[in-house]
Design a protein around this motif. Structure first.
Motif, PDB file in Angstrom:
ATOM      1  N   VAL A 101       0.795  -1.179  -0.124  1.00  0.00           N
ATOM      2  CA  VAL A 101       0.040   0.086  -0.064  1.00  0.00           C
ATOM      3  C   VAL A 101       1.001   1.404   0.028  1.00  0.00           C
ATOM      4  O   VAL A 101       0.461   2.413  -0.638  1.00  0.00           O
ATOM      5  N   LEU A 192     -10.053  -3.149  -1.682  1.00  0.00           N
ATOM      6  CA  LEU A 192      -8.748  -3.036  -1.345  1.00  0.00           C
ATOM      7  C   LEU A 192      -8.451  -4.488  -0.965  1.00  0.00           C
ATOM      8  O   LEU A 192      -8.885  -5.139  -0.138  1.00  0.00           O
ATOM      9  N   PHE A 223      -4.137   1.970  -1.955  1.00  0.00           N
ATOM     10  CA  PHE A 223      -5.233   3.088  -1.850  1.00  0.00           C
ATOM     11  C   PHE A 223      -5.358   4.159  -2.827  1.00  0.00           C
ATOM     12  O   PHE A 223      -6.377   4.836  -3.132  1.00  0.00           O
ATOM     13  N   VAL A 226      -7.479   2.857  -5.228  1.00  0.00           N
ATOM     14  CA  VAL A 226      -8.994   2.414  -4.578  1.00  0.00           C
ATOM     15  C   VAL A 226      -9.528   3.671  -4.496  1.00  0.00           C
ATOM     16  O   VAL A 226     -10.814   4.133  -4.933  1.00  0.00           O
TER      17      VAL A 226
END
Length: 300
Positions: A101, A192, A223, A226
């Motif tokens: 991430v 996610l 993220f 996303v």
């Protein structure tokens, strides 16, 4: 007054159980090591070591004296090492492990700025969701989200993260707003780390807790993507507050189920158990704690 150097020589002999090995470790002749221990015994008026041609044993008084002396000496050595390292310019290879991430532009910018500030440091970066064994892989520092399982490592909290349920006005047009977490099953969600475009969202409201299986048209591992697909109206997102606070304020995102959020997640910097930190690691820790990350809120 007892000579501290004599005490240090005695402690080394007791640790290695040998005059010759202690002499080698200290860079002294064996005769000097033996003479210093004898001088210490005469000063104290006790026999610390029983010497034979085959073996070296601590007497009862020697064991008690060693027990009392060894730890304070370790503290003195640590203090000396800290001072030496503090005087050196941070340099050398720094091996860092971070979750997938973090593998995006803001973190790359942070690493770039760090390298420019410390040109004598080189970074070897592992971007993986696998929890690497820091000692086996010779990793200096890892960034980890959530609860820590390994009690043998040292950890510093660098931030915390909370995630909100959000969606764009465009996506919500013509759809019923969710009034409870279970209603999210009826919505398209941007996921996610979803498997087969499904995942479980854990939400809390005070002492209440709900786990909801959600699904949607797209899943990703970071993220950045996303949030991008949430912003484009492809579904409901569960985004870190840093990714949505400004857009909620501008009306570009709607905060759904405002009484509910993800549990508070702490972000840790973890490293190997050490009595002191190399300067290269200390300056990175300082920079990390000062960084305004989009993935977590700094600790006050």
């Amino acid at each position: 007054m007892t000579d501290l150097n004599d005490i240090a020589v005695f402690v080394k002999v007791a640790q290695l159980e040998s005059f010759s090995r202690a002499a080698h470790a200290l860079g002294m002749p064996v005769s000097t090591v033996s003479r210093r221990v004898t001088a210490l015994e005469e000063q104290l008026g006790v026999t610390l070591l029983q010497r034979t041609t085959r073996k070296l044993n601590l007497t009862a008084q020697g064991r008690a004296y060693f027990s009392q002396c060894s730890e304070p000496l370790n503290h003195l050595y640590d203090a000396e090492r800290v001072l030496i390292h503090a005087q050196r310019k941070p340099e050398g290879l720094l091996r860092i492990s971070v979750p997938v991430v973090l593998g995006q532009e803001p973190f790359y910018d942070f690493i770039s700025a760090f390298l420019k500030n410390y040109p004598r440091i080189q970074v070897d970066l592992f971007i993986t969701n696998t929890f690497l064994d820091l000692i086996a892989e010779n990793v200096d520092l890892a960034i980890r989200f959530g609860e820590l399982q390994d009690s043998t490592i040292i950890a510093q909290r660098v931030g915390k993260s909370v995630r909100y349920v959000v969606a764009t006005p465009t996506y919500l047009q013509g759809r019923a707003l969710p009034t409870k977490p279970e209603d999210l099953r009826e919505h398209q969600c941007v996921l996610l780390n979803g498997r087969n475009n499904e995942t479980e969202w854990h939400l809390v409201n005070g002492r209440k807790s709900a786990k909801v299986q959600v699904s949607g048209p797209i899943a990703s591992r970071d993220f950045q993507s996303v949030s991008a697909f949430t912003y484009k109206g492809h579904g409901v997102g569960l985004l870190p507050s840093n990714y949505c606070d400004d857009r909620i304020e501008r009306g570009e995102l709607i905060h759904l189920l405002p009484d509910w959020s993800s549990p508070e997640i702490f972000v840790h910097a973890v490293y190997q158990t050490r009595r002191f930190l190399p300067s290269k690691l200390q300056v990175f820790l300082d920079a990390l704690k000062a960084w305004k990350s989009p993935l977590w809120i700094p600790l006050r």
